[in-house]
Design a protein around this motif. Structure first.
Motif, PDB file in Angstrom:
ATOM      1  N   ILE A  17      -6.456   2.499  -4.529  1.00  0.00           N
ATOM      2  CA  ILE A  17      -5.432   1.548  -4.078  1.00  0.00           C
ATOM      3  C   ILE A  17      -6.076   0.276  -3.566  1.00  0.00           C
ATOM      4  O   ILE A  17      -5.609  -0.843  -3.844  1.00  0.00           O
ATOM      5  CB  ILE A  17      -4.550   2.201  -2.991  1.00  0.00           C
ATOM      6  CG1 ILE A  17      -3.728   3.339  -3.589  1.00  0.00           C
ATOM      7  CG2 ILE A  17      -3.635   1.162  -2.343  1.00  0.00           C
ATOM      8  CD1 ILE A  17      -2.981   4.153  -2.558  1.00  0.00           C
ATOM      9  N   SER A  38      -5.211  -0.321   3.391  1.00  0.00           N
ATOM     10  CA  SER A  38      -5.425   0.928   2.659  1.00  0.00           C
ATOM     11  C   SER A  38      -6.124   1.970   3.515  1.00  0.00           C
ATOM     12  O   SER A  38      -5.674   3.114   3.644  1.00  0.00           O
ATOM     13  CB  SER A  38      -6.246   0.655   1.394  1.00  0.00           C
ATOM     14  OG  SER A  38      -5.569  -0.230   0.525  1.00  0.00           O
ATOM     15  N   THR A  87      -5.192  -3.387  -5.063  1.00  0.00           N
ATOM     16  CA  THR A  87      -4.418  -4.329  -4.251  1.00  0.00           C
ATOM     17  C   THR A  87      -5.279  -5.313  -3.464  1.00  0.00           C
ATOM     18  O   THR A  87      -4.764  -6.330  -2.987  1.00  0.00           O
ATOM     19  CB  THR A  87      -3.547  -3.559  -3.245  1.00  0.00           C
ATOM     20  OG1 THR A  87      -4.388  -2.836  -2.333  1.00  0.00           O
ATOM     21  CG2 THR A  87      -2.625  -2.578  -3.961  1.00  0.00           C
ATOM     22  N   HIS A 103       1.815   3.057  -5.444  1.00  0.00           N
ATOM     23  CA  HIS A 103       0.731   3.285  -4.489  1.00  0.00           C
ATOM     24  C   HIS A 103       1.146   4.285  -3.410  1.00  0.00           C
ATOM     25  O   HIS A 103       0.341   5.116  -2.974  1.00  0.00           O
ATOM     26  CB  HIS A 103       0.303   1.963  -3.864  1.00  0.00           C
ATOM     27  CG  HIS A 103      -0.270   1.001  -4.856  1.00  0.00           C
ATOM     28  ND1 HIS A 103      -0.110  -0.357  -4.748  1.00  0.00           N
ATOM     29  CD2 HIS A 103      -0.993   1.224  -5.985  1.00  0.00           C
ATOM     30  CE1 HIS A 103      -0.712  -0.943  -5.765  1.00  0.00           C
ATOM     31  NE2 HIS A 103      -1.249  -0.016  -6.527  1.00  0.00           N
ATOM     32  N   VAL A 111       0.814  -1.209   0.000  1.00  0.00           N
ATOM     33  CA  VAL A 111       0.000   0.000   0.000  1.00  0.00           C
ATOM     34  C   VAL A 111       0.851   1.265   0.000  1.00  0.00           C
ATOM     35  O   VAL A 111       0.485   2.265  -0.637  1.00  0.00           O
ATOM     36  CB  VAL A 111      -0.957  -0.002   1.213  1.00  0.00           C
ATOM     37  CG1 VAL A 111      -1.734   1.304   1.309  1.00  0.00           C
ATOM     38  CG2 VAL A 111      -1.909  -1.188   1.130  1.00  0.00           C
TER      39      VAL A 111
END
Length: 231
Positions: A189, A199, A193, A13, A8
């Motif tokens: 994100i 996140s 992911t 990211h 993250v």
């Protein structure tokens, strides 16, 4: 599934989070400046003797304090442009207007809160302060600058700081119209992911850190005003 924060906060990211936080801060600062400018205008109008002016300001404050900020933001972005001429709408469509409309919506909304904070600070000052300043030869503007406003700012500071933190947090609402601030990029994100917990925990930490910094700065200012006033 084990936690994996590196997915993250690193690489592309991580840069998205930084960019999102920068946009959030830019939006908050711009909206704060607009809100404070409007607040002083509203307070000056309230100080006038016109009943119509008082009613208009009261209506403005009542609207912005009682209608959800999200609704106000959507009105600015979706409704107000439809009232403009087609040529203006076409021009706006060629630019990234999401940030501008978000700034205006948050600034106009928060200006109502700031104006009430400042007005409350002024009302907390005894009338004798103004009379004493005028008695020693100060003019109206000089009395306001040297005697009244410093006390009003000191009185209003706690409320202003609280509403400043609220303004910063409300920048997250701009995601609904596509502003790439912190909450918006956090959702992107998470979609990329599938690290939902990581996140949103990172985003929560970001909001928490900056909110605490604002509160800490407010506490320092309050102590400085208190020491200056005691002198």
């Amino acid at each position: 599934m084990a936690l994996n924060f590196s997915a993250v906060v690193t690489g592309q990211h991580g840069q998205m989070i930084v960019n999102g936080m920068v946009v959030s801060l830019e939006l908050a600062v711009g909206a704060w400046i607009l809100a404070m400018f409007l607040a002083f205008i509203l307070v000056v109008i309230r100080l006038s003797k016109s009943r119509i002016a008082h009613w208009l300001v009261a209506a403005y404050v009542s609207y912005h304090r009682n209608v959800p900020t999200l609704i106000q933001l959507m009105i600015w972005y979706f409704a107000i442009p439809t009232l403009l001429p087609d040529s203006v709408q076409d021009t706006l469509n060629n630019y990234d207007t999401e940030f501008l409309f978000s700034l205006m919506a948050l600034g106009f909304c928060q200006g109502a809160y700031f104006s009430e904070d400042i007005r409350s600070g002024l009302r907390a000052i005894p009338a004798g302060q103004t009379e004493a300043a005028r008695a020693i030869g100060m003019g109206y503007l000089q009395a306001m600058r040297l005697v009244i406003l410093p006390q009003a700012i000191r009185n209003a500071l706690p409320s202003v700081i609280n509403h400043t933190v609220l303004l910063f947090k409300n920048t997250s609402l701009a995601m609904v119209i596509g502003v790439a601030e912190l909450t918006y990029v956090t959702r992107d994100i998470e979609n990329q992911t599938f690290r939902t917990f990581e996140s949103y925990l990172v985003a929560s930490a970001g909001y928490l850190v900056f909110s605490l910094l604002l509160m800490g700065a407010g506490a320092m200012l309050a102590r400085r005003f208190q020491r200056a006033y005691q002198r």
